[in-house]
Enzyme design. Structure first.
Site, short mmCIF file in Angstrom:
data_model
loop_
_atom_site.label_atom_id
_atom_site.label_comp_id
_atom_site.label_asym_id
_atom_site.label_seq_id
_atom_site.Cartn_x
_atom_site.Cartn_y
_atom_site.Cartn_z
N SER A 53 6.01 5.18 4.94
CA SER A 53 6.30 5.42 3.51
C SER A 53 6.27 6.90 3.18
O SER A 53 5.28 7.58 3.45
CB SER A 53 5.24 4.73 2.64
N HIS A 84 11.50 2.64 1.68
CA HIS A 84 11.90 2.34 3.04
C HIS A 84 13.42 2.13 3.04
O HIS A 84 13.91 1.12 2.57
CB HIS A 84 11.21 1.08 3.55
N TYR A 108 2.99 -7.99 4.79
CA TYR A 108 2.81 -8.37 3.37
C TYR A 108 4.13 -8.77 2.72
O TYR A 108 4.14 -9.34 1.62
CB TYR A 108 2.11 -7.27 2.57
N GLU A 109 5.25 -8.49 3.40
CA GLU A 109 6.54 -8.97 2.89
C GLU A 109 6.77 -10.43 3.26
O GLU A 109 7.79 -11.01 2.90
CB GLU A 109 7.68 -8.11 3.47
N ALA A 136 1.59 5.73 6.02
CA ALA A 136 0.79 6.22 4.90
C ALA A 136 -0.52 5.44 4.95
O ALA A 136 -0.53 4.25 5.26
CB ALA A 136 1.52 5.93 3.60
N MET A 233 -1.51 -0.75 6.08
CA MET A 233 -0.98 -2.11 6.15
C MET A 233 0.11 -2.26 7.21
O MET A 233 1.01 -3.09 7.08
CB MET A 233 -0.41 -2.51 4.78
N SER A 234 0.05 -1.43 8.23
CA SER A 234 1.12 -1.49 9.25
C SER A 234 0.60 -1.08 10.61
O SER A 234 -0.61 -1.11 10.86
CB SER A 234 2.27 -0.56 8.82
N ASN A 257 -4.01 9.13 -0.17
CA ASN A 257 -4.96 8.95 -1.29
C ASN A 257 -6.34 8.72 -0.70
O ASN A 257 -6.47 8.33 0.46
CB ASN A 257 -4.57 7.71 -2.12
N HIS A 269 1.59 2.74 -5.72
CA HIS A 269 2.56 2.99 -4.66
C HIS A 269 3.28 4.32 -4.93
O HIS A 269 3.60 5.06 -3.99
CB HIS A 269 3.54 1.82 -4.57
N1 HPA Z 1 -4.96 1.27 1.45
C1 HPA Z 1 -4.09 0.58 2.22
N2 HPA Z 1 -2.89 1.05 2.55
C2 HPA Z 1 -2.54 2.24 2.07
C3 HPA Z 1 -3.39 3.01 1.26
C4 HPA Z 1 -4.67 2.49 0.93
O1 HPA Z 1 -5.49 3.11 0.21
N3 HPA Z 1 -2.72 4.16 0.95
C5 HPA Z 1 -1.51 4.09 1.59
N4 HPA Z 1 -1.39 2.94 2.26
#
Ligand code: HPA
Length: 298
Positions: A53, A84, A108-109, A136, A233-234, A257, A269
């Site tokens: 991302s 994406h 998650y999709e 990310a 998440m990947s 973050n 997001h």
């Molecule tokens: N948590 C999970 N996935 C993420 C995060 C997060 O804080 N930031 C970017 N992808």
């Protein structure tokens, strides 16, 4: 569907679109599209790269790129997440032949772990000996700030799914060793590349969760106690498949973050995408330098 096909389907524990045979079909299609566009046969890539991302800007550095929308590639679903682009690129980076995917398939999709990892099988079928993942991630280590880059030293699979469940694919290791999932030699090369281009590079443990919710502060405190440095998440299913097929893997997280509860800000997001774009220049020079230094044949 005739009776025999139906029988075969019944006995397949995994839909055939995600396996080694389907990956060869996708790779043949990509070779043909790229070969037609370049009017010479595709050279085997030194690596395959997945851009996470906000990190898709690396695609602009790929020279003489042939771009193939995911939707054209047999076996690929269309990417659905904002940020994406959903394109596979064939071309050269630092004068080396590469294949890059701008976009990936997340669990998650609604995708199976095997489908999330299917592009890695395709990269393998195209002859890439090295898999480079990027993502990310939220910073769990308290000193991490948005915009930091972290080389993944190891991971935890808290997705509770494994892309290798089911009948083993031909050529797959049944019980892949995961004692060095992120190749030691490639990590050293990534550190050298970071020094060369003057990009600060942290190193730590990535934890994959299913999402799509971000974590709660309580979950982040748990992850911290477990020894997690970054959460996302990947990547985990992809690296598992890379190991099963014998590719060497390396991965970089862009900390977009502070993880939930570690700052006063709510997570969005849009914030993740903005932070990805802010770090893009450093990420791009790091990966370009790394690819320049990759040995031929990985
Ligand atoms: N948590 C999970 N996935 C993420 C995060 C997060 O804080 N930031 C970017 N992808």
């Amino acid at each position: 569907m005739n009776a025999r096909v139906f029988e075969t389907a019944l006995h397949e524990s995994r839909p055939p679109a995600m396996g080694a045979g389907a990956a060869r079909i996708a790779a043949d299609y990509i070779r043909q599209r790229a070969g037609d566009a370049m009017s010479h046969p595709l050279r085997p890539p030194v690596c395959g790269i997945v851009l996470g991302s906000g990190l898709g800007g690396l695609a602009e550095h790929i020279v003489d790129a042939v771009r193939i929308p995911f939707s054209h590639i047999p076996g690929f679903p269309t990417a659905t997440v904002a940020g994406h682009a959903g394109q596979l690129l064939v071309g050269t980076l630092a004068d080396r032949p590469v294949v890059a995917l701008a976009g990936r398939f997340h669990m998650y999709e609604g995708h199976d772990a095997a489908l999330a990892a299917f592009p890695v099988r395709v990269l393998h079928a195209l002859g890439a000996p090295v898999y480079i993942a990027s993502n990310a991630a939220g910073g769990v280590r308290r000193t991490f700030e948005p915009g930091d880059l972290m080389l993944i030293a190891d991971h935890m699979n808290l997705m509770y799914r494994n892309p290798l469940i089911g009948r083993p694919e031909p050529g797959d290791e049944r019980f892949p060793d995961m004692s060095d999932p992120y190749d030691r030699g490639l990590r050293a090369l990534m550190r050298t590349a970071a020094q060369q281009v003057g990009v600060p590079l942290h190193e730590g443990v990535y934890c994959g969760l299913l999402g799509p919710t971000y974590e709660t502060p309580a979950e982040v405190r748990m992850l911290e106690r477990l020894g997690v440095d970054a959460v996302g998440m990947s990547t985990v299913p992809e690296v598992i498949v890379a190991r099963a097929v014998g590719m060497r893997a390396v991965a970089v997280s862009c900390i977009t973050n502070k993880a939930a509860g570690l700052s006063h800000q709510a997570l969005s997001h849009a914030e993740v995408m903005d932070a990805g774009r802010a770090v893009a220049g450093r990420f791009e020079s790091l990966i370009t330098e790394f690819v320049r230094r990759l040995p031929d044949g990985g």
